[in-house]
Design a protein around this motif. Structure first.
Motif, PDB file in Angstrom:
ATOM      1  N   GLN A 282       0.828  -1.202   0.000  1.00  0.00           N
ATOM      2  CA  GLN A 282       0.000   0.000   0.000  1.00  0.00           C
ATOM      3  C   GLN A 282       0.865   1.256   0.000  1.00  0.00           C
ATOM      4  N   ARG A 283       1.989   1.226   0.718  1.00  0.00           N
ATOM      5  CA  ARG A 283       2.896   2.374   0.734  1.00  0.00           C
ATOM      6  C   ARG A 283       3.495   2.594  -0.640  1.00  0.00           C
ATOM      7  N   GLN A 284       3.910   1.503  -1.304  1.00  0.00           N
ATOM      8  CA  GLN A 284       4.502   1.638  -2.633  1.00  0.00           C
ATOM      9  C   GLN A 284       3.478   2.158  -3.639  1.00  0.00           C
ATOM     10  N   ILE A 285       2.261   1.675  -3.569  1.00  0.00           N
ATOM     11  CA  ILE A 285       1.211   2.169  -4.457  1.00  0.00           C
ATOM     12  C   ILE A 285       0.999   3.661  -4.235  1.00  0.00           C
ATOM     13  N   GLY A 286       1.075   4.089  -2.992  1.00  0.00           N
ATOM     14  CA  GLY A 286       0.902   5.498  -2.676  1.00  0.00           C
ATOM     15  C   GLY A 286       2.046   6.374  -3.131  1.00  0.00           C
ATOM     16  N   ARG A 287       3.220   5.776  -3.403  1.00  0.00           N
ATOM     17  CA  ARG A 287       4.377   6.554  -3.841  1.00  0.00           C
ATOM     18  C   ARG A 287       4.369   6.845  -5.336  1.00  0.00           C
ATOM     19  N   PHE A 288       3.610   6.081  -6.115  1.00  0.00           N
ATOM     20  CA  PHE A 288       3.510   6.379  -7.545  1.00  0.00           C
ATOM     21  C   PHE A 288       2.830   7.730  -7.751  1.00  0.00           C
ATOM     22  N   TYR A 289       3.132   8.350  -8.895  1.00  0.00           N
ATOM     23  CA  TYR A 289       2.398   9.521  -9.346  1.00  0.00           C
ATOM     24  C   TYR A 289       1.415   9.064 -10.416  1.00  0.00           C
ATOM     25  N   TYR A 290       0.230   9.653 -10.419  1.00  0.00           N
ATOM     26  CA  TYR A 290      -0.855   9.224 -11.293  1.00  0.00           C
ATOM     27  C   TYR A 290      -1.295  10.398 -12.160  1.00  0.00           C
ATOM     28  N   ASP A 291      -1.249  10.212 -13.489  1.00  0.00           N
ATOM     29  CA  ASP A 291      -1.712  11.316 -14.335  1.00  0.00           C
ATOM     30  C   ASP A 291      -3.175  11.128 -14.700  1.00  0.00           C
ATOM     31  N   THR A 292      -3.761  12.208 -15.154  1.00  0.00           N
ATOM     32  CA  THR A 292      -5.211  12.233 -15.355  1.00  0.00           C
ATOM     33  C   THR A 292      -5.633  11.996 -16.802  1.00  0.00           C
ATOM     34  N   ALA A 293      -4.670  11.662 -17.674  1.00  0.00           N
ATOM     35  CA  ALA A 293      -5.002  11.490 -19.086  1.00  0.00           C
ATOM     36  C   ALA A 293      -6.064  10.409 -19.284  1.00  0.00           C
ATOM     37  N   LEU A 294      -7.100  10.725 -20.023  1.00  0.00           N
ATOM     38  CA  LEU A 294      -8.222   9.825 -20.292  1.00  0.00           C
ATOM     39  C   LEU A 294      -8.893   9.332 -19.011  1.00  0.00           C
ATOM     40  N   SER A 295      -8.755  10.111 -17.945  1.00  0.00           N
ATOM     41  CA  SER A 295      -9.288   9.690 -16.640  1.00  0.00           C
ATOM     42  C   SER A 295      -9.960  10.852 -15.918  1.00  0.00           C
ATOM     43  N   GLY A 296     -10.512  11.761 -16.669  1.00  0.00           N
ATOM     44  CA  GLY A 296     -11.106  12.951 -16.077  1.00  0.00           C
ATOM     45  C   GLY A 296     -12.516  12.734 -15.597  1.00  0.00           C
ATOM     46  N   SER A 297     -12.672  11.920 -14.572  1.00  0.00           N
ATOM     47  CA  SER A 297     -14.000  11.653 -14.032  1.00  0.00           C
ATOM     48  C   SER A 297     -13.916  11.460 -12.532  1.00  0.00           C
ATOM     49  N   ALA A 298     -15.056  11.644 -11.876  1.00  0.00           N
ATOM     50  CA  ALA A 298     -15.102  11.447 -10.426  1.00  0.00           C
ATOM     51  C   ALA A 298     -14.779  10.010 -10.060  1.00  0.00           C
ATOM     52  N   ALA A 299     -15.232   9.044 -10.872  1.00  0.00           N
ATOM     53  CA  ALA A 299     -14.983   7.636 -10.560  1.00  0.00           C
ATOM     54  C   ALA A 299     -13.488   7.333 -10.557  1.00  0.00           C
ATOM     55  N   ALA A 300     -12.784   7.809 -11.575  1.00  0.00           N
ATOM     56  CA  ALA A 300     -11.344   7.551 -11.653  1.00  0.00           C
ATOM     57  C   ALA A 300     -10.594   8.259 -10.544  1.00  0.00           C
ATOM     58  N   MET A 301     -10.929   9.506 -10.283  1.00  0.00           N
ATOM     59  CA  MET A 301     -10.204  10.263  -9.263  1.00  0.00           C
ATOM     60  C   MET A 301     -10.489   9.750  -7.858  1.00  0.00           C
ATOM     61  N   ALA A 302     -11.704   9.291  -7.605  1.00  0.00           N
ATOM     62  CA  ALA A 302     -12.001   8.715  -6.294  1.00  0.00           C
ATOM     63  C   ALA A 302     -11.154   7.478  -6.050  1.00  0.00           C
ATOM     64  N   SER A 303     -10.953   6.673  -7.083  1.00  0.00           N
ATOM     65  CA  SER A 303     -10.132   5.473  -6.944  1.00  0.00           C
ATOM     66  C   SER A 303      -8.675   5.838  -6.660  1.00  0.00           C
ATOM     67  N   VAL A 304      -8.141   6.819  -7.405  1.00  0.00           N
ATOM     68  CA  VAL A 304      -6.754   7.241  -7.179  1.00  0.00           C
ATOM     69  C   VAL A 304      -6.571   7.800  -5.783  1.00  0.00           C
ATOM     70  N   LEU A 305      -7.498   8.637  -5.356  1.00  0.00           N
ATOM     71  CA  LEU A 305      -7.343   9.291  -4.062  1.00  0.00           C
ATOM     72  C   LEU A 305      -7.632   8.364  -2.885  1.00  0.00           C
ATOM     73  N   ALA A 306      -8.100   7.162  -3.174  1.00  0.00           N
ATOM     74  CA  ALA A 306      -8.228   6.146  -2.129  1.00  0.00           C
ATOM     75  C   ALA A 306      -6.889   5.502  -1.816  1.00  0.00           C
ATOM     76  N   VAL A 307      -5.883   5.693  -2.709  1.00  0.00           N
ATOM     77  CA  VAL A 307      -4.592   5.027  -2.501  1.00  0.00           C
ATOM     78  C   VAL A 307      -3.433   6.004  -2.362  1.00  0.00           C
ATOM     79  N   THR A 308      -3.642   7.284  -2.658  1.00  0.00           N
ATOM     80  CA  THR A 308      -2.558   8.260  -2.539  1.00  0.00           C
ATOM     81  C   THR A 308      -3.142   9.620  -2.229  1.00  0.00           C
ATOM     82  N   GLY A 309      -2.260  10.591  -1.988  1.00  0.00           N
ATOM     83  CA  GLY A 309      -2.704  11.945  -1.694  1.00  0.00           C
ATOM     84  C   GLY A 309      -2.754  12.810  -2.934  1.00  0.00           C
ATOM     85  N   ARG A 310      -3.358  13.956  -2.777  1.00  0.00           N
ATOM     86  CA  ARG A 310      -3.514  14.860  -3.910  1.00  0.00           C
ATOM     87  C   ARG A 310      -2.174  15.295  -4.497  1.00  0.00           C
ATOM     88  N   ASP A 311      -1.132  15.309  -3.679  1.00  0.00           N
ATOM     89  CA  ASP A 311       0.171  15.755  -4.161  1.00  0.00           C
ATOM     90  C   ASP A 311       0.812  14.771  -5.126  1.00  0.00           C
TER      91      ASP A 311
END
Length: 368
Positions: A282-311
């Motif tokens: 879980q820590r390693q997953i949180g260390r990745f950076y996630y881009d928003t390309a083809l993922s501009g939706s609440a569903a995608a962003m909610a999933s990303v923000l469940a595993v990492t921070g906004r930064d």
């Protein structure tokens, strides 16, 4: 009808939308109840944007790459890129070569093409210092040549990082064969954009859908999971990996890929690999950076923000591969769906502040 024609036709009719995002701390990752306002001005910094220098595009077509991931191989020029950025409020793009990189060539041809692309990119941000950065393409899977090109691109050309594909000739990142390159990139504290690669036709189901719709996301997930399973992300903590398209399916599968330590697999794990730990995964997953390309939706962003921070979320447009489906709206917003989840301050953080924190040369160039 041939597979190529089926994919090309599907791509023309069903091209994806490039996206942008910002995020809340994990505990606050909840969709906004109503559409939020959007920041104004040309402020975005695009970390998932591609370019096709003339000789590179000609070589692609000459070798039969008339589509990329099922998307018709687009035209590209700096003038087109700047016009796109001006329309959609993007101040600068960190350019990269998409799949198939230069791996469709071999030997010295691949080495020469990588050098051509990287030198071309460096000249672009010399000519337009506030509009372009770049990630270096490497002549993979030639490890020795790739290390040499990485050093030249980072140290001499001053490119902002490197781009790697999820796999080369069916061998995924995380495989020990890539270890010397990771040592070199770790020494340079490199920012690495991990982009998906097309799976060979014989290794995937025959579906009348272009790869970029689904297969690209799965390939990103495979690469990231193997990198964690083999301990690569643990051994080289100085490398900052950006996962394309909101990490593929990794955020959604984050619990599933970490349960090995809770099963008999944890007891039978090979001795030469680090034993999996649900907390460390879980820590390693949180260390990745996630881009928003083809993922501009609440569903995608909610999933990303469940595993990492906004930064750890950065903006990406996927242009020019997203050109046919970007919204033509009066607001000139490249990803209006993000305002269903984020307010203006949150979008500003992800669309500008987070990318510039990772690319100091580009930040200095744009006066941040």
């Amino acid at each position: 009808m041939s597979r190529r024609r089926v994919l090309g036709g599907a791509a023309t009719g069903a091209l994806g939308v490039a996206a942008t995002a910002a995020s809340l701390p994990i505990a606050d990752a909840a969709p906004a109840r109503r559409r939020q306002s959007t920041p104004s001005g040309t402020y975005r910094i695009d970390l998932h944007a591609h370019f096709l220098p003339p000789d590179y595009r000609a070589a692609l077509l000459e070798h039969g790459h008339i589509t990329i991931g099922g998307y018709p191989t687009p035209d590209w020029s700096p003038e087109q890129a700047i016009a796109f950025m001006d329309y959609y409020g993007i101040q600068a793009q960190a350019l990269s070569i998409s799949d198939p990189g230069v791996s469709f060539l071999g030997g010295q041809e691949a080495i020469d093409m990588a050098r051509y692309c990287n030198t071309h990119a460096a000249q672009l941000f010399r000519d337009h210092p506030t509009r372009f950065g770049a990630f270096a393409v490497l002549p993979m899977p030639d490890i020795a040549a790739s290390i040499s090109e990485a050093f030249f691109a980072l140290d001499e050309l001053r490119l902002d990082g490197v781009v790697l594909l999820s796999a080369y000739n069916g061998v995924y990142l995380g495989d020990p064969r890539f270890e010397p390159l990771m040592v070199a990139l770790n020494q340079r504290n490199a920012y690495v954009f991990l982009h998906p690669a097309a799976i060979p036709a014989g290794a995937k189901p025959e579906l009348p859908l272009p790869d970029f719709l689904q297969e690209f996301t799965f390939d990103t997930t495979r690469a990231a999971t193997l990198m964690m399973a083999t301990g690569m992300t643990q051994r080289y903590p100085n490398i900052r990996f950006q996962l394309a398209h909101a990490g593929g399916t990794l955020p959604f599968l984050s619990h599933r890929v970490s349960v090995a330590s809770q099963t008999v697999l944890g007891q039978l794990w090979p001795q030469d690999l680090p034993r999996p730990s649900i907390l460390d995964t879980q820590r390693q997953i949180g260390r990745f950076y996630y881009d928003t390309a083809l993922s501009g939706s609440a569903a995608a962003m909610a999933s990303v923000l469940a595993v990492t921070g906004r930064d750890h979320v950065v903006f990406g447009s996927d242009w020019p591969f997203s050109a046919l489906t970007l919204p033509q709206t009066g607001s000139h917003d490249p990803a209006p769906g993000l305002s269903d989840f984020f307010d203006a301050d949150q979008r500003l953080e992800v669309e500008r502040l987070n990318p510039l924190r990772q690319l100091p040369r580009l930040a200095e160039a744009v006066g941040a």
